[in-house]
Design an enzyme around this catalytic site. Structure first.
Site, PDB file in Angstrom:
ATOM      1  N   ALA B 240      10.537  27.760  23.325  1.00  0.00           N
ATOM      2  CA  ALA B 240      10.133  26.354  23.412  1.00  0.00           C
ATOM      3  C   ALA B 240       8.866  26.074  22.587  1.00  0.00           C
ATOM      4  O   ALA B 240       8.270  26.980  22.013  1.00  0.00           O
ATOM      5  CB  ALA B 240       9.921  25.973  24.867  1.00  0.00           C
ATOM      6  N   HIS B 241       8.462  24.808  22.591  1.00  0.00           N
ATOM      7  CA  HIS B 241       7.313  24.385  21.775  1.00  0.00           C
ATOM      8  C   HIS B 241       6.016  25.068  22.205  1.00  0.00           C
ATOM      9  O   HIS B 241       5.753  25.253  23.374  1.00  0.00           O
ATOM     10  CB  HIS B 241       7.122  22.873  21.757  1.00  0.00           C
ATOM     11  CG  HIS B 241       7.221  22.160  23.047  1.00  0.00           C
ATOM     12  ND1 HIS B 241       7.073  20.800  23.138  1.00  0.00           N
ATOM     13  CD2 HIS B 241       7.446  22.590  24.303  1.00  0.00           C
ATOM     14  CE1 HIS B 241       7.216  20.439  24.383  1.00  0.00           C
ATOM     15  NE2 HIS B 241       7.434  21.489  25.112  1.00  0.00           N
ATOM     16  N   ASN B 242       5.218  25.436  21.204  1.00  0.00           N
ATOM     17  CA  ASN B 242       3.882  26.007  21.413  1.00  0.00           C
ATOM     18  C   ASN B 242       3.891  27.375  22.081  1.00  0.00           C
ATOM     19  O   ASN B 242       2.854  27.858  22.534  1.00  0.00           O
ATOM     20  CB  ASN B 242       2.987  25.043  22.207  1.00  0.00           C
ATOM     21  CG  ASN B 242       2.669  23.780  21.423  1.00  0.00           C
ATOM     22  OD1 ASN B 242       3.397  22.788  21.510  1.00  0.00           O
ATOM     23  ND2 ASN B 242       1.631  23.812  20.626  1.00  0.00           N
TER      24      ASN B 242
END
Lengths: 348, 348, 348
Positions: B240-242
């Site tokens: 997922a993001h980050n």
């Protein structure tokens, strides 16, 4: 396309009950049928809808006994479900009737392509590829060097097949599925890094297999990853290197099988099941959704559940107790208190 | 390609035992070897096959002591496994030797492409893309605006890289993997609907990373999602993001890491593992297949299992009792009955 | 692109506190901000960074009270988070501003395409397709016969849409997602093989839906699989045939919903959740990551966890006891021993 009840009875070897000239032009569920629709009734649970449906024609079993008046024309057949499936399939065949080679496509001069192909635009067919008769390769597919496809194979848009893989007859592979990507093999080095172990085997898919959308089938390190005759694999499934999936085995969506594991004939795996590597599951083994199988199963035809998986019935019983665990612990606390009192009373 | 036992011994700096002129033309497992095949024996568990194999040449360790006659010619080396891996890799390099730019492909005039590229047909290279030397971009890939690739990068067919992402040297990405898709970020509105939070960061993949087929690596909301040097990610994994994946970390198939979580160096996640967002896992953490990690792990090098995950050994012990839970509950029922009797007896 | 604090205050209807002429050219998190960056502060947990950030401009809430001196210029607005999201979105719109029809692409002469399209190279648009205004169809997409797209639809590279599917307005579908692949339906034969049940329905995606990368949405057997207005679906999710996903429902990565299941409005499923087929989940149901829902849930707005899922709070309590199970079993052993002694003492 428009057919009368009489036409349909003729195609299905059935008999008409009602107006033989009423016409239908599309298919619908019995509970959603409207004027001009053809439906069927196979499951007795849905019989209520027969008396209220707006469908114009309904296919029913020969032995169905009516308990109220029916507005629709009936076509009576031996097996309503099988007959309707046959119609669905014919309908779909007409939908998927593309032929010819579209441009731009990339077909290596050494590739051999059988009779009556459909090859969609932006599809890439590489060196020494052999494709059988009546194959439908939709747009945006990629078929690498030395791949072999049998007859009547359908690759939906965007399927990628790596080099040396072999696909049998009547195989259907849905969009985005990957056949023959590298197995996940890395040898650890002293400094914590990894060296890739080259994956030089292939994937062999036998006849009548169906592979779902975005599923991944890894090539063997050496030798072959096998998907045996008639196996059905749903979407987003992971099949690791050197796995062997038995004949007529069915694997639901998002299940994953780790490396070198062998699934016997007619195994059924539920959705999101995981199976560890280097084990085997006996013929007819059934595994419930989300379960994790961690050891070889030698008994044929048994059902399993849980992670780690135990016998299905035992897992059902354990699950019931799990939800009562805080209560069980409280009862043990209470017992210990009482026992302590009883012992003290005994002593004094 | 055909080699004699003598050729192979020369390449691997080994010694021949048997006929130096026997020739091989393919690779096979020792238990599946047939005439003309080259095999190896590294794991003592497979030694039995050495005395029955039909392979013509077998690579073995210098210190192997024979306990029966062997038909195959042996090539003795320091480390049979490493030597064989080397041969596998050479074999694969020859298989994947495409070069040149195929047509039709789409290469924006502002894109910079290094030396000796392979760019397959139907691949799209957008504005301001920079590609290093010796990259192999297979057919049907998409590389968006401003993406940077290092040297010796392999993108297998159908890889998609969204804008602004950065990929290091010696990276391999398998078919269907998506790099830089939007993170899953939505802000709730008063009426129950959601407003998308624009995802303007990118993904940075460092050197020597391998990414499996159909894996998805989401771009950061702001800043970067990191896949650090030497990390190996299997098929159908969700990052997922980050998220920040540490150096030499290994993630098996179908695992998923939620937003902003940081995995340390040399972490190992089994298949189908889930890790919640906004936590971190210490260096060397190992998580068993199908486990779910719900909190930060600060102790290095520990093993975890279960969902929610607890210490591996404790989870093993608990699992054993789970399968005995109905029995345990029955025993508590029995105890309560006896206690009641004992108390009554005391009273009277 | 470069803006002054004054420009930004003007765009956001805010007020400047500090140097109105300081300029910014990029966006950054407050804790990562450097000279020339624009950041925001919405979550009080991050307030500490306001006093140390190197960002040149920070957007803050009107009611924020400073507790120390701040180096950055502040832009005060009603809602810092909303304002910053607005800027992110504008930034992204500029990034994704492709227009025109690239060559080579394949557009059937019967297809109708609305105003101001972007159609990337290697995209295939088949017979009788209807596409609304302002759609962005990136390279390598496939849109089959008779598909309908509304206005402002974005299909990222490599999306595949099977025939007859319908996509509403303002829908975003990420790379590699498959819309309308066949449902997984096979009828068993007497010899253990399976006959495919043709899947002749479609998928209907309503307005304002977002679908993640490599997600698969299967077409209905008959009728439609529905993704209702405003639903948000993450990466690698499996939606089976005839599923109905309610309005504003949110589904995290790698979750899977089996056939014919109906999710109500505003349901939230965590990552890797599984839901069995033929059930329904009431409005506002929340399911924790990795849980498995095996029965219909009629109570609205409740939280569930575990596999099989039970009430969230009960699952939390049970999980605690699971980790103490070996200890609990030992305590029951001990109780049985004592009871036996007590009974013996009574007898003698």
């Amino acid at each position: 396309m428009q057919f009368t009840a009489k036409d349909i009875a003729f195609m299905l070897n059935g008999t008409v009950e009602g107006d033989p000239l009423v016409a239908v032009s599309r298919l619908a569920k019995i509970e959603e049928g409207s004027n001009g629709a053809l439906s069927f009734l196979a499951n007795p649970k849905y019989e209520q809808y027969l008396y209220t449906t707006q469908a114009s024609v309904v296919i029913v079993n020969n032995d169905l006994q009516l308990t109220a008046p029916v507005k629709a024309t009936l076509v009576r057949v031996e097996n309503a479900y099988t007959s309707f499936s046959l119609l669905l399939e014919k309908y779909n065949t007409i939908k998927l009737n593309k032929t010819g080679i579209e441009e731009p496509s990339f077909i290596h001069k050494s590739a051999k392509i059988g009779k009556d192909p459909y090859i969609g635009a932006f599809t890439y067919i590489s060196q020494d590829v052999v494709i059988g008769d009546n194959c439908r390769i939709y747009p945006g597919c990629y078929i690498a060097d030395n791949v072999k496809l049998g007859n009547n194979v359908t690759l939906f848009p965007g399927v990628k097949v790596y080099f040396d893989c072999v696909i049998g007859n009547n195989v259907v592979i849905h969009s985005g599925a990957i056949v023959g990507s590298d197995g996940f093999g890395f040898a650890p080095n002293a400094d914590g890094s990894y060296t890739k172990v080259a994956q030089i085997g292939n994937v062999i898919i036998e006849d009548n297999v169906e592979v779902g959308a975005n599923t991944t089938l890894d090539r063997a390190t050496m030798g072959s990853t096998y998907i045996r005759k008639g196996a059905k694999i749903d979407n987003l499934v992971q099949i690791a290197h050197n796995v062997d999936i038995g004949q007529n085995t069915v694997i639901a969506a998002q299940a994953g099988i780790a490396g070198s594991t062998k699934l016997g004939e007619s195994v059924m795996l539920g959705g999101q099941v995981g199976v560890v590597g280097h084990i085997s599951l006996a013929k007819g083994t059934k595994v419930q959704a989300q379960s994790g199988v961690g050891r070889t199963i030698k008994e044929e035809g048994k059902s399993w559940a849980g992670s780690p998986a135990i016998a299905y019935a035992a897992d059902m019983r354990s699950n019931v107790v799990v939800s009562r665990l805080p209560e069980l612990e409280r009862r043990v606390n209470e017992l210990e208190k009482i026992i302590k009192e009883l012992k003290n009373r005994d002593v004094h």
